[in-house]
Design an enzyme around this catalytic site. Structure first.
Site, PDB file in Angstrom:
ATOM      1  N   ARG A 164       7.363 -15.345  -2.425  1.00  0.00           N
ATOM      2  CA  ARG A 164       8.110 -13.956  -2.753  1.00  0.00           C
ATOM      3  C   ARG A 164       8.987 -14.006  -1.319  1.00  0.00           C
ATOM      4  O   ARG A 164       8.526 -14.079  -0.242  1.00  0.00           O
ATOM      5  CB  ARG A 164       6.785 -13.031  -2.743  1.00  0.00           C
ATOM      6  N   ARG A 186      -7.090 -10.428  -1.793  1.00  0.00           N
ATOM      7  CA  ARG A 186      -6.284  -9.386  -2.524  1.00  0.00           C
ATOM      8  C   ARG A 186      -6.915  -9.531  -4.270  1.00  0.00           C
ATOM      9  O   ARG A 186      -7.159  -8.516  -4.669  1.00  0.00           O
ATOM     10  CB  ARG A 186      -4.982  -9.159  -2.302  1.00  0.00           C
TER      11      ARG A 186
HETATM   12  P1  AP5 Z   1       6.016  -8.776  -7.703  1.00  0.00           P
HETATM   13  O1  AP5 Z   1       6.998  -8.124  -8.716  1.00  0.00           O
HETATM   14  O2  AP5 Z   1       6.532  -8.705  -6.279  1.00  0.00           O
HETATM   15  O3  AP5 Z   1       4.595  -8.776  -7.940  1.00  0.00           O
HETATM   16  P2  AP5 Z   1       3.719  -7.526  -7.826  1.00  0.00           P
HETATM   17  O4  AP5 Z   1       2.743  -7.218  -8.958  1.00  0.00           O
HETATM   18  O5  AP5 Z   1       4.607  -6.185  -7.644  1.00  0.00           O
HETATM   19  O6  AP5 Z   1       2.920  -7.756  -6.539  1.00  0.00           O
HETATM   20  P3  AP5 Z   1       2.342  -7.075  -5.334  1.00  0.00           P
HETATM   21  O7  AP5 Z   1       1.780  -8.072  -4.465  1.00  0.00           O
HETATM   22  O8  AP5 Z   1       3.338  -6.375  -4.831  1.00  0.00           O
HETATM   23  O9  AP5 Z   1       1.435  -6.240  -5.690  1.00  0.00           O
HETATM   24  P4  AP5 Z   1       0.394  -5.525  -4.928  1.00  0.00           P
HETATM   25  O10 AP5 Z   1      -0.161  -4.760  -6.113  1.00  0.00           O
HETATM   26  O11 AP5 Z   1      -0.690  -6.361  -4.313  1.00  0.00           O
HETATM   27  O12 AP5 Z   1       1.176  -5.158  -3.724  1.00  0.00           O
HETATM   28  P5  AP5 Z   1       1.135  -3.692  -3.197  1.00  0.00           P
HETATM   29  O13 AP5 Z   1       2.753  -3.685  -2.596  1.00  0.00           O
HETATM   30  O14 AP5 Z   1       1.075  -2.670  -4.474  1.00  0.00           O
HETATM   31  O15 AP5 Z   1       6.250 -10.573  -7.813  1.00  0.00           O
HETATM   32  C1  AP5 Z   1       5.640 -11.517  -7.194  1.00  0.00           C
HETATM   33  C2  AP5 Z   1       6.547 -12.804  -6.960  1.00  0.00           C
HETATM   34  O16 AP5 Z   1       6.629 -13.322  -8.220  1.00  0.00           O
HETATM   35  C3  AP5 Z   1       8.169 -12.330  -6.439  1.00  0.00           C
HETATM   36  O17 AP5 Z   1       8.372 -13.396  -5.664  1.00  0.00           O
HETATM   37  C4  AP5 Z   1       8.708 -12.372  -7.995  1.00  0.00           C
HETATM   38  O18 AP5 Z   1      10.229 -12.854  -7.553  1.00  0.00           O
HETATM   39  C5  AP5 Z   1       8.093 -13.444  -8.597  1.00  0.00           C
HETATM   40  N1  AP5 Z   1       7.914 -13.265 -10.146  1.00  0.00           N
HETATM   41  C6  AP5 Z   1       7.855 -11.956 -10.772  1.00  0.00           C
HETATM   42  N2  AP5 Z   1       7.849 -12.164 -12.010  1.00  0.00           N
HETATM   43  C7  AP5 Z   1       7.903 -13.359 -12.321  1.00  0.00           C
HETATM   44  C8  AP5 Z   1       7.974 -14.271 -13.364  1.00  0.00           C
HETATM   45  N3  AP5 Z   1       8.003 -13.852 -14.757  1.00  0.00           N
HETATM   46  N4  AP5 Z   1       8.094 -15.537 -13.408  1.00  0.00           N
HETATM   47  C9  AP5 Z   1       8.141 -16.296 -12.003  1.00  0.00           C
HETATM   48  N5  AP5 Z   1       8.111 -15.445 -10.879  1.00  0.00           N
HETATM   49  C10 AP5 Z   1       7.902 -14.239 -11.025  1.00  0.00           C
HETATM   50  O19 AP5 Z   1       0.284  -3.262  -2.307  1.00  0.00           O
HETATM   51  C11 AP5 Z   1       0.314  -3.838  -0.991  1.00  0.00           C
HETATM   52  C12 AP5 Z   1      -0.883  -3.213  -0.146  1.00  0.00           C
HETATM   53  O20 AP5 Z   1      -0.710  -1.492   0.048  1.00  0.00           O
HETATM   54  C13 AP5 Z   1      -2.415  -3.280  -0.825  1.00  0.00           C
HETATM   55  O21 AP5 Z   1      -2.933  -4.628  -0.582  1.00  0.00           O
HETATM   56  C14 AP5 Z   1      -3.269  -2.281  -0.045  1.00  0.00           C
HETATM   57  O22 AP5 Z   1      -3.484  -2.725   1.153  1.00  0.00           O
HETATM   58  C15 AP5 Z   1      -1.992  -1.304  -0.137  1.00  0.00           C
HETATM   59  N6  AP5 Z   1      -1.880  -0.196  -1.261  1.00  0.00           N
HETATM   60  C16 AP5 Z   1      -1.137   0.077  -1.692  1.00  0.00           C
HETATM   61  N7  AP5 Z   1      -1.410   0.819  -3.111  1.00  0.00           N
HETATM   62  C17 AP5 Z   1      -2.819   1.158  -2.672  1.00  0.00           C
HETATM   63  C18 AP5 Z   1      -3.623   2.137  -3.352  1.00  0.00           C
HETATM   64  N8  AP5 Z   1      -3.468   2.701  -4.670  1.00  0.00           N
HETATM   65  N9  AP5 Z   1      -4.896   2.297  -2.780  1.00  0.00           N
HETATM   66  C19 AP5 Z   1      -5.307   1.680  -1.578  1.00  0.00           C
HETATM   67  N10 AP5 Z   1      -4.468   0.552  -1.119  1.00  0.00           N
HETATM   68  C20 AP5 Z   1      -3.153   0.495  -1.262  1.00  0.00           C
END
Ligand code: AP5
Length: 219
Positions: free
Chosen positions: A130, A173
């Site tokens: 990513r 995670r």
């Molecule tokens: P991508 O679209 O980036 O996936 P995602 O589901 O958005 O993954 P994240 O890692 O962003 O989710 P997350 O929930 O862990 O992180 P967040 O930012 O919310 O896709 C991933 C990759 O795959 C990309 O390279 C994309 O190009 C590729 N891809 C997509 N679709 C594809 C396909 N069909 N085929 C092939 N490749 C594909 O959270 C980060 C941190 O913030 C957490 O760990 C936590 O510490 C904090 N946080 C955020 N929200 C909260 C909350 N509500 N409570 C507590 N802590 C929180």
């Protein structure tokens, strides 16, 4: 369409951040992504951003009180009055309950979960390649590379790896955070009669998008 207060749900790397902006634009909903909001706070050097930083880099959840306050303030803004697409929230049952209480106070509720189904192997492969820009636009070295290496197609900013995308952190995670703490959010909503619309998250991003649209348009 299954109501307008929606959650896109699934493990890290499922494609939530890839699909949600397009879906939100088509259905006229604000895309509310708590991970993006915390990263924006970090770039701006706010107290909230500093408090969230260590948790995020370790792949741990930011404490509920911090994220709930930030989220409630965001969905209270005018553009969310007629609905929203939540991405990354709620991530614990306590967050879901707080959200439900807030919505109920306005005679509202969550209408549906869109659940992206992928395996742990998909997650690790996707996250290891990513690339993101500071505005949260998402690419993949192999599956959706930018036209110019390391430059965002959408806004021209530099692309880089996220600090929490190291393989060990990703497994934490997925296993210790998503499976243990976030997956029960789905059961919480099922018990309330809120539909969970399962969508196969594998295949091309366009194919996944069409499945999401179809699921939302089902009566
Ligand atoms: P991508 O679209 O980036 O996936 P995602 O589901 O958005 O993954 P994240 O890692 O962003 O989710 P997350 O929930 O862990 O992180 P967040 O930012 O919310 O896709 C991933 C990759 O795959 C990309 O390279 C994309 O190009 C590729 N891809 C997509 N679709 C594809 C396909 N069909 N085929 C092939 N490749 C594909 O959270 C980060 C941190 O913030 C957490 O760990 C936590 O510490 C904090 N946080 C955020 N929200 C909260 C909350 N509500 N409570 C507590 N802590 C929180």
């Amino acid at each position: 369409m299954a109501g307008r207060n929606l959650i896109i749900f699934g493990p890290p790397g499922a494609g939530k951040g890839t699909q949600a902006p397009r879906l939100a634009a088509e259905f006229g909903l604000p895309h509310v992504a708590t991970g993006d909001m915390f990263r924006a706070h970090q770039r701006e050097g706010t107290a909230l951003g500093l408090r969230a930083k260590a948790y995020m880099e370790a792949g741990e959840l930011v404490p509920d009180t911090l994220v709930i306050e930030m989220l409630v303030e965001r969905i209270g803004q005018a553009d969310a009055a007629d609905g929203f697409l939540l991405d990354g929230f709620p991530r614990t049952v306590a967050q879901a309950v707080a959200l439900d209480v807030e919505l109920a106070a306005n005679g509202s509720r969550i209408d549906a979960l869109l659940v992206l189904d992928v395996t742990e192997e998909d997650v690790v492969t996707r996250i290891s390649g990513r690339l993101v820009c500071a505005n949260g636009h998402v690419f993949h070295e192999t599956f959706s590379p930018p036209a110019v290496a390391a430059v965002c197609d959408t806004c021209g900013l530099a692309l880089a790896r996220r600090a929490d995308d190291e393989p060990d952190v990703v497994r934490n995670r997925y296993r210790n955070v998503y499976l243990a703490q976030t997956a029960p959010v789905r059961d919480h909503y099922t018990a309330l009669g809120v539909p969970a619309l399962d969508v196969d998250g594998t295949g091309s991003t366009d194919a996944v998008y069409e499945r999401l649209r179809t699921a939302l348009q089902r009566p």
